[in-house]
Design a protein around this motif. Sequence first.
Motif, mmCIF file in Angstrom:
data_model
loop_
_atom_site.group_PDB
_atom_site.id
_atom_site.type_symbol
_atom_site.label_atom_id
_atom_site.label_comp_id
_atom_site.label_asym_id
_atom_site.label_seq_id
_atom_site.Cartn_x
_atom_site.Cartn_y
_atom_site.Cartn_z
ATOM 1 N N LEU A 26 -1.203 5.475 -1.675
ATOM 2 C CA LEU A 26 -2.047 5.200 -1.211
ATOM 3 C C LEU A 26 -3.196 5.939 0.424
ATOM 4 C CD1 LEU A 26 -2.184 1.203 -2.106
ATOM 5 C CD2 LEU A 26 -2.913 3.015 -3.124
ATOM 6 N N ASN A 27 -1.907 6.333 0.408
ATOM 7 C CA ASN A 27 -2.468 6.510 2.182
ATOM 8 C C ASN A 27 -2.680 8.201 1.153
ATOM 9 O OD1 ASN A 27 -2.197 5.499 3.844
ATOM 10 N ND2 ASN A 27 0.660 5.418 3.959
ATOM 11 N N GLU A 28 -1.757 9.213 0.449
ATOM 12 C CA GLU A 28 -2.424 10.272 0.336
ATOM 13 C C GLU A 28 -4.047 10.425 -0.404
ATOM 14 O OE1 GLU A 28 2.169 11.116 -1.147
ATOM 15 O OE2 GLU A 28 0.451 11.418 -2.539
ATOM 16 N N ASN A 29 -4.171 8.806 -1.038
ATOM 17 C CA ASN A 29 -5.662 8.984 -1.458
ATOM 18 C C ASN A 29 -7.131 8.216 -1.055
ATOM 19 O OD1 ASN A 29 -5.266 10.886 -3.905
ATOM 20 N ND2 ASN A 29 -3.410 9.527 -3.828
ATOM 21 N N LYS A 30 -7.023 8.443 0.332
ATOM 22 C CA LYS A 30 -7.048 7.517 1.228
ATOM 23 C C LYS A 30 -8.886 7.020 0.873
ATOM 24 C CE LYS A 30 -4.382 7.602 5.050
ATOM 25 N NZ LYS A 30 -4.003 7.934 7.128
ATOM 26 N N ASN A 31 -9.583 8.456 0.386
ATOM 27 C CA ASN A 31 -10.707 8.200 -0.115
ATOM 28 C C ASN A 31 -10.695 7.720 -1.334
ATOM 29 O OD1 ASN A 31 -11.612 8.704 2.698
ATOM 30 N ND2 ASN A 31 -11.582 10.777 1.944
ATOM 31 N N ALA A 32 -9.910 7.093 -2.286
ATOM 32 C CA ALA A 32 -10.157 6.828 -3.464
ATOM 33 C C ALA A 32 -10.675 5.296 -3.115
ATOM 34 C CB ALA A 32 -8.914 7.364 -3.809
ATOM 35 N N LYS A 33 -11.360 4.811 -4.282
ATOM 36 C CA LYS A 33 -11.624 3.251 -4.371
ATOM 37 C C LYS A 33 -10.612 2.418 -4.844
ATOM 38 C CE LYS A 33 -16.317 4.275 -5.031
ATOM 39 N NZ LYS A 33 -16.774 5.501 -4.849
ATOM 40 N N LEU A 34 -10.107 1.696 -4.760
ATOM 41 C CA LEU A 34 -9.166 0.819 -4.775
ATOM 42 C C LEU A 34 -9.778 -0.505 -5.569
ATOM 43 C CD1 LEU A 34 -6.545 0.182 -5.281
ATOM 44 C CD2 LEU A 34 -5.774 -0.745 -2.836
ATOM 45 N N VAL A 35 -9.343 -0.883 -7.038
ATOM 46 C CA VAL A 35 -9.296 -2.146 -7.290
ATOM 47 C C VAL A 35 -7.845 -2.682 -8.068
ATOM 48 C CG1 VAL A 35 -10.465 -3.193 -9.295
ATOM 49 C CG2 VAL A 35 -11.483 -1.146 -7.896
ATOM 50 N N THR A 36 -7.888 -3.960 -7.396
ATOM 51 C CA THR A 36 -6.668 -4.592 -7.531
ATOM 52 C C THR A 36 -6.380 -5.881 -7.558
ATOM 53 O OG1 THR A 36 -4.084 -4.262 -7.365
ATOM 54 C CG2 THR A 36 -5.568 -4.452 -5.674
ATOM 55 N N THR A 37 -5.076 -6.414 -7.643
ATOM 56 C CA THR A 37 -5.427 -8.021 -7.686
ATOM 57 C C THR A 37 -5.483 -7.843 -6.319
ATOM 58 O OG1 THR A 37 -2.900 -7.714 -7.894
ATOM 59 C CG2 THR A 37 -4.330 -8.306 -9.947
ATOM 60 N N VAL A 38 -5.172 -9.247 -5.961
ATOM 61 C CA VAL A 38 -5.118 -10.048 -4.134
ATOM 62 C C VAL A 38 -3.520 -9.748 -3.918
ATOM 63 C CG1 VAL A 38 -4.996 -11.839 -2.575
ATOM 64 C CG2 VAL A 38 -7.228 -11.792 -3.860
ATOM 65 N N SER A 39 -3.016 -10.220 -4.945
ATOM 66 C CA SER A 39 -1.082 -10.263 -4.363
ATOM 67 C C SER A 39 -0.899 -8.357 -4.288
ATOM 68 C CB SER A 39 -0.276 -10.541 -5.857
ATOM 69 O OG SER A 39 -0.763 -9.953 -6.477
ATOM 70 N N VAL A 40 -1.603 -7.598 -5.068
ATOM 71 C CA VAL A 40 -1.182 -6.430 -4.548
ATOM 72 C C VAL A 40 -1.983 -5.666 -3.299
ATOM 73 C CG1 VAL A 40 -1.052 -3.375 -5.240
ATOM 74 C CG2 VAL A 40 -1.305 -6.157 -7.536
ATOM 75 N N LEU A 41 -2.899 -6.305 -3.007
ATOM 76 C CA LEU A 41 -3.262 -6.212 -1.875
ATOM 77 C C LEU A 41 -2.409 -6.634 -0.807
ATOM 78 C CD1 LEU A 41 -6.941 -6.560 -2.350
ATOM 79 C CD2 LEU A 41 -6.478 -3.894 -1.933
ATOM 80 N N GLU A 42 -1.539 -7.272 -0.655
ATOM 81 C CA GLU A 42 -0.571 -7.667 0.112
ATOM 82 C C GLU A 42 0.248 -7.182 0.150
ATOM 83 O OE1 GLU A 42 -1.230 -12.380 -0.896
ATOM 84 O OE2 GLU A 42 -2.828 -12.551 -0.262
ATOM 85 N N ALA A 43 1.230 -7.243 -0.948
ATOM 86 C CA ALA A 43 2.214 -6.149 -1.105
ATOM 87 C C ALA A 43 2.091 -4.872 -0.626
ATOM 88 C CB ALA A 43 2.505 -6.424 -2.519
ATOM 89 N N LEU A 44 0.809 -4.477 -0.856
ATOM 90 C CA LEU A 44 1.051 -2.873 -0.297
ATOM 91 C C LEU A 44 0.237 -2.717 1.972
ATOM 92 C CD1 LEU A 44 -0.366 -0.887 -3.500
ATOM 93 C CD2 LEU A 44 1.931 -1.142 -2.149
ATOM 94 N N LYS A 45 -0.476 -3.938 1.763
ATOM 95 C CA LYS A 45 -1.333 -4.349 2.824
ATOM 96 C C LYS A 45 -2.599 -3.297 2.914
ATOM 97 C CE LYS A 45 2.727 -5.489 6.247
ATOM 98 N NZ LYS A 45 3.514 -5.648 5.032
ATOM 99 N N ALA A 46 -2.961 -3.275 1.773
ATOM 100 C CA ALA A 46 -3.937 -2.319 1.045
ATOM 101 C C ALA A 46 -5.155 -3.010 1.527
ATOM 102 C CB ALA A 46 -3.692 -1.602 0.311
ATOM 103 N N ARG A 47 -6.296 -2.444 1.592
ATOM 104 C CA ARG A 47 -7.501 -2.303 1.907
ATOM 105 C C ARG A 47 -8.235 -1.801 -0.228
ATOM 106 N NH1 ARG A 47 -10.550 -1.242 7.150
ATOM 107 N NH2 ARG A 47 -9.353 -3.086 8.900
ATOM 108 N N GLY A 48 -8.701 -2.409 -0.380
ATOM 109 C CA GLY A 48 -9.375 -3.297 -1.202
ATOM 110 C C GLY A 48 -10.052 -3.673 -2.057
ATOM 111 N N GLU A 49 -10.801 -3.894 -3.350
ATOM 112 C CA GLU A 49 -11.237 -4.875 -4.061
ATOM 113 C C GLU A 49 -10.647 -5.809 -5.381
ATOM 114 O OE1 GLU A 49 -15.984 -3.878 -4.322
ATOM 115 O OE2 GLU A 49 -16.099 -1.956 -3.580
#
Length: 298
Positions: free
Chosen positions: A68-91
């Motif tokens: 995800l850090n290598e592709n910071k401009n990519a649109k990310l769609v995932t589950t809430v649990s994945v967002l929390e596990a990776l400390k990521a921002r997405g939809e």
Amino acid sequence: MLVGDNVKAWQGPVRIGKSKWFIVEGDEYQEKFRLFKPKAIIIPSLDYDHPDYFKNKEVYLKSFYDFLNENKNAKLVTTVSVLEALKARGETFDVEDKKIFTESNFILPGEAYKSNCMLAIKMARIFGISADDIKHGISNFQGVGRRLDFYTKENDSIFVVYDYAHHPAEIKTTILALSSKYSEHTLVAVFQPHTYSRTKTFIDEFAQSFEKVYAVFFAEIYASQREAAGDINIENLIIKTHKLQPRVYRLRDFEPETLKKYCLKLEKPLILFMGAGDIWRYAEKFAELISSVQLNPH
């Protein structure tokens, strides 16, 4: 589009379209997914796997974090649990995505497949695809090979199903999906573990995966080119599982004909074969036996 197995409607894993977009199913083994530089990313779940490559869960998660850090401009769609596990921002999917799903005819049962479908709906909407086109696509989806693949007709009295599930999370998801849709059937699991390292690392989780089936049959561990032997055998898994499940058997003690007789004594048996090795061959042979019984019930 390029996916990991045959899409039934395409009769193959590839479909060439007319747009500028290329949709590909990535593979986390050996971090092959990091070879891509995508404009958009869907991560359906994060279940630690491939312990022969990823030495622990932290290393596994770091691979996705780095991706995800290598592709910071990519649109990310995932589950809430994945967002929390990776400390990521997405939809993630929302009320409108759920509405589109409800108004579609999606054939795969279970909450996990529903979640995956709604993530795809969310991404489709981000790229401007209309709700009607999304519903049309979902309602015409016929499934993919090796995922809840019925080897007998779905309206038969006895079902034989094969699924590629070879990780404890996948096994539980598959069993839950079939149990919810076919609750009146007696579910019998036949599982072939894939690789010694995975079996050893997740032996407790594997043992806990079969509590909700009537019985489980274990095939011998399927070795791979990268891992021809290991310091664990199927008896270790049988012993562990037997503490939680009273009906545990070794498949090599059952020829297909013997297994058929065992299953025919049950009320509406649903025999679920799982594994990433060659257990599908046994499943095919077994389905032929079962089909002959249903064609000649007397």
